[in-house]
Design a protein around this motif. Structure first.
Motif, PDB file in Angstrom:
ATOM      1  N   SER A   1     -37.087  12.549  61.870  1.00  9.37           N
ATOM      2  CA  SER A   1     -38.081  13.612  61.729  1.00  9.37           C
ATOM      3  C   SER A   1     -38.340  14.230  63.100  1.00  9.37           C
ATOM      4  N   VAL A   2     -38.463  15.550  63.142  1.00  9.44           N
ATOM      5  CA  VAL A   2     -38.657  16.205  64.439  1.00  9.44           C
ATOM      6  C   VAL A   2     -39.947  17.013  64.514  1.00  9.44           C
ATOM      7  N   ASP A   3     -40.550  17.332  63.379  1.00  8.83           N
ATOM      8  CA  ASP A   3     -41.732  18.202  63.392  1.00  8.83           C
ATOM      9  C   ASP A   3     -42.983  17.377  63.129  1.00  8.83           C
ATOM     10  N   ASP A   4     -43.675  16.999  64.206  1.00  9.54           N
ATOM     11  CA  ASP A   4     -44.891  16.199  64.049  1.00  9.54           C
ATOM     12  C   ASP A   4     -46.157  17.058  64.041  1.00  9.54           C
ATOM     13  N   HIS A   5     -45.991  18.378  64.126  1.00 14.47           N
ATOM     14  CA  HIS A   5     -47.122  19.317  64.114  1.00 14.47           C
ATOM     15  C   HIS A   5     -48.121  19.029  65.238  1.00 14.47           C
ATOM     16  N   SER A   6     -47.636  18.452  66.326  1.00 15.25           N
ATOM     17  CA  SER A   6     -48.542  18.174  67.440  1.00 15.25           C
ATOM     18  C   SER A   6     -48.995  19.448  68.146  1.00 15.25           C
ATOM     19  N   ALA A   7     -48.359  20.581  67.844  1.00 20.47           N
ATOM     20  CA  ALA A   7     -48.798  21.858  68.413  1.00 20.47           C
ATOM     21  C   ALA A   7     -49.962  22.459  67.637  1.00 20.47           C
ATOM     22  N   ASP A   8     -50.276  21.885  66.468  1.00 20.01           N
ATOM     23  CA  ASP A   8     -51.377  22.408  65.659  1.00 20.01           C
ATOM     24  C   ASP A   8     -52.711  22.154  66.360  1.00 20.01           C
TER      25      ASP A   8
ATOM     26  N   LEU B   1     -40.419  24.292  70.468  1.00 16.34           N
ATOM     27  CA  LEU B   1     -39.944  23.589  71.658  1.00 16.34           C
ATOM     28  C   LEU B   1     -40.020  22.077  71.465  1.00 16.34           C
ATOM     29  N   ARG B   2     -41.102  21.618  70.863  1.00 16.19           N
ATOM     30  CA  ARG B   2     -41.244  20.174  70.644  1.00 16.19           C
ATOM     31  C   ARG B   2     -40.261  19.676  69.597  1.00 16.19           C
ATOM     32  N   MET B   3     -40.013  20.482  68.576  1.00 16.29           N
ATOM     33  CA  MET B   3     -39.026  20.098  67.568  1.00 16.29           C
ATOM     34  C   MET B   3     -37.637  19.982  68.192  1.00 16.29           C
ATOM     35  N   VAL B   4     -37.273  20.976  69.002  1.00 14.57           N
ATOM     36  CA  VAL B   4     -35.963  20.954  69.650  1.00 14.57           C
ATOM     37  C   VAL B   4     -35.879  19.816  70.666  1.00 14.57           C
TER      38      VAL B   4
ATOM     39  N   ALA C   1     -29.341  19.753  61.235  1.00 16.67           N
ATOM     40  CA  ALA C   1     -30.777  20.038  61.296  1.00 16.67           C
ATOM     41  C   ALA C   1     -31.173  20.817  60.046  1.00 16.67           C
ATOM     42  N   ILE C   2     -32.111  20.269  59.291  1.00 17.51           N
ATOM     43  CA  ILE C   2     -32.620  20.924  58.087  1.00 17.51           C
ATOM     44  C   ILE C   2     -34.032  21.401  58.398  1.00 17.51           C
ATOM     45  N   VAL C   3     -34.230  22.715  58.351  1.00 17.44           N
ATOM     46  CA  VAL C   3     -35.502  23.273  58.800  1.00 17.44           C
ATOM     47  C   VAL C   3     -35.749  24.595  58.093  1.00 17.44           C
ATOM     48  N   GLY C   4     -36.995  25.022  58.062  1.00 15.28           N
ATOM     49  CA  GLY C   4     -37.328  26.311  57.478  1.00 15.28           C
ATOM     50  C   GLY C   4     -36.627  27.449  58.205  1.00 15.28           C
ATOM     51  N   ALA C   5     -36.291  28.495  57.461  1.00 15.35           N
ATOM     52  CA  ALA C   5     -35.465  29.572  58.002  1.00 15.35           C
ATOM     53  C   ALA C   5     -36.097  30.266  59.201  1.00 15.35           C
ATOM     54  N   SER C   6     -37.423  30.348  59.257  1.00 10.33           N
ATOM     55  CA  SER C   6     -38.071  31.036  60.374  1.00 10.33           C
ATOM     56  C   SER C   6     -37.900  30.293  61.694  1.00 10.33           C
ATOM     57  N   HIS C   7     -37.565  29.014  61.627  1.00 10.94           N
ATOM     58  CA  HIS C   7     -37.340  28.229  62.842  1.00 10.94           C
ATOM     59  C   HIS C   7     -35.939  28.435  63.410  1.00 10.94           C
ATOM     60  N   LYS C   8     -35.006  28.912  62.589  1.00 11.05           N
ATOM     61  CA  LYS C   8     -33.588  28.870  62.952  1.00 11.05           C
ATOM     62  C   LYS C   8     -33.284  29.623  64.246  1.00 11.05           C
ATOM     63  N   GLY C   9     -33.825  30.821  64.397  1.00  9.57           N
ATOM     64  CA  GLY C   9     -33.553  31.578  65.609  1.00  9.57           C
ATOM     65  C   GLY C   9     -34.053  30.879  66.860  1.00  9.57           C
TER      66      GLY C   9
ATOM     67  N   TYR D   1     -34.508  27.540  67.153  1.00 10.09           N
ATOM     68  CA  TYR D   1     -33.617  26.394  67.347  1.00 10.09           C
ATOM     69  C   TYR D   1     -32.380  26.822  68.133  1.00 10.09           C
ATOM     70  N   GLU D   2     -31.754  27.903  67.684  1.00 14.70           N
ATOM     71  CA  GLU D   2     -30.512  28.334  68.323  1.00 14.70           C
ATOM     72  C   GLU D   2     -30.753  28.767  69.765  1.00 14.70           C
ATOM     73  N   ALA D   3     -31.839  29.500  69.992  1.00 16.76           N
ATOM     74  CA  ALA D   3     -32.126  29.967  71.350  1.00 16.76           C
ATOM     75  C   ALA D   3     -32.374  28.801  72.299  1.00 16.76           C
ATOM     76  N   TYR D   4     -33.138  27.823  71.858  1.00 13.93           N
ATOM     77  CA  TYR D   4     -33.478  26.698  72.732  1.00 13.93           C
ATOM     78  C   TYR D   4     -32.303  25.729  72.885  1.00 13.93           C
ATOM     79  N   LEU D   5     -31.637  25.403  71.781  1.00 12.80           N
ATOM     80  CA  LEU D   5     -30.530  24.449  71.864  1.00 12.80           C
ATOM     81  C   LEU D   5     -29.348  25.016  72.643  1.00 12.80           C
ATOM     82  N   ASN D   6     -29.194  26.333  72.630  1.00 16.58           N
ATOM     83  CA  ASN D   6     -28.108  26.952  73.396  1.00 16.58           C
ATOM     84  C   ASN D   6     -28.308  26.814  74.899  1.00 16.58           C
ATOM     85  N   GLN D   7     -29.511  26.437  75.321  1.00 15.56           N
ATOM     86  CA  GLN D   7     -29.772  26.213  76.742  1.00 15.56           C
ATOM     87  C   GLN D   7     -29.469  24.779  77.171  1.00 15.56           C
ATOM     88  N   MET D   8     -29.186  23.919  76.211  1.00 12.81           N
ATOM     89  CA  MET D   8     -28.996  22.505  76.516  1.00 12.81           C
ATOM     90  C   MET D   8     -27.563  22.224  76.972  1.00 12.81           C
TER      91      MET D   8
END
Length: 213
Positions: A64-71, A163-166, A183-191, A193-200
């Motif tokens: 699991s990657v989304d702990d909603h700690s940003a809420d 950022l925390r999910m990634v 990675a299985i995630v809601g579609a609004s996260h996909k962009g 995810y790609e932007a952040y993971l592409n920096q890794m």
């Protein structure tokens, strides 16, 4: 896994058991078994895709990657919470949102048809989908002009959450160099995810189009 609040991973363990051994016992009560069975029947990707695929591949668990700690709490002032919600709702009322909703309605209507589910997933994962999501949602929020700057606060929360999910994804990848990860995630996260993971370093993204055939 159930005690740890990881029902998806508990389902992986359940599915790895021979059918004859899927019953109460060894600390697993009838109520817990019923809970796993109910979770397995839920129409969500974690159970239907993630846990099923993990069990088939002989994996031990999901991550699991989304702990909603940003809420953050809404606060004690109902009027302030309403003003925030109203401002975001106004920002969402735009042509890109209507375009997105119309397409979603069209694809949802065809889910029961042959190939309907895959067509829906192809649309959600299309190269232009993240930009449409941004224009309808986060981009629109950034330019809303409420006195409380609701849109900028909303986007700050959203970026922090992603950022925390990634970061959690990168942590898992770092534990197992060379592994493949779905990675299985809601579609609004996909962009995001790609932007952040592409920096890794040492992370390579694969286009989902090759698999959604």
């Amino acid at each position: 896994m159930l005690a740890a609040g990881e029902p998806g991973s508990a389902l992986v363990q359940w599915l790895r058991l021979p059918v004859a051994e899927r019953h109460a016992g060894d600390g697993l009560t009838d109520d817990l078994v019923a809970g796993v069975v109910r979770y397995a029947a839920r129409p969500n990707e974690t159970a239907m895709i993630g846990a099923t695929l993990a069990a088939r591949l002989g994996l031990e668990r999901l991550w699991s990657v989304d702990d909603h700690s940003a809420d953050t709490p809404d606060g004690d002032d109902p009027a302030a919470a309403k003003a925030y919600g109203d401002a975001i709702t106004r920002a969402w009322d735009n042509p890109a949102t209507r375009e997105r909703l119309a397409a979603d309605t069209r694809f949802m209507a065809g889910l029961a048809q042959p190939g309907g589910v895959l067509a829906y997933y192809r649309w959600l994962n299309a190269p232009d989908a993240p930009m449409l999501a941004f224009r309808s949602d986060f981009g629109a929020a950034l330019v809303e002009r409420s006195p409380i700057q609701a849109g900028r606060r909303y986007v700050g929360y959203w970026e922090t959450r992603n950022l925390r999910m990634v970061a959690n994804i990168r942590d898992v990848l770092g534990r197992y160099p060379g592994m493949r990860l779905l990675a299985i995630v809601g579609a609004s996260h996909k962009g995001y995810y790609e932007a952040y993971l592409n920096q890794m370093h040492d992370v390579r993204l694969t286009d989902t189009a090759a698999f959604l055939r």
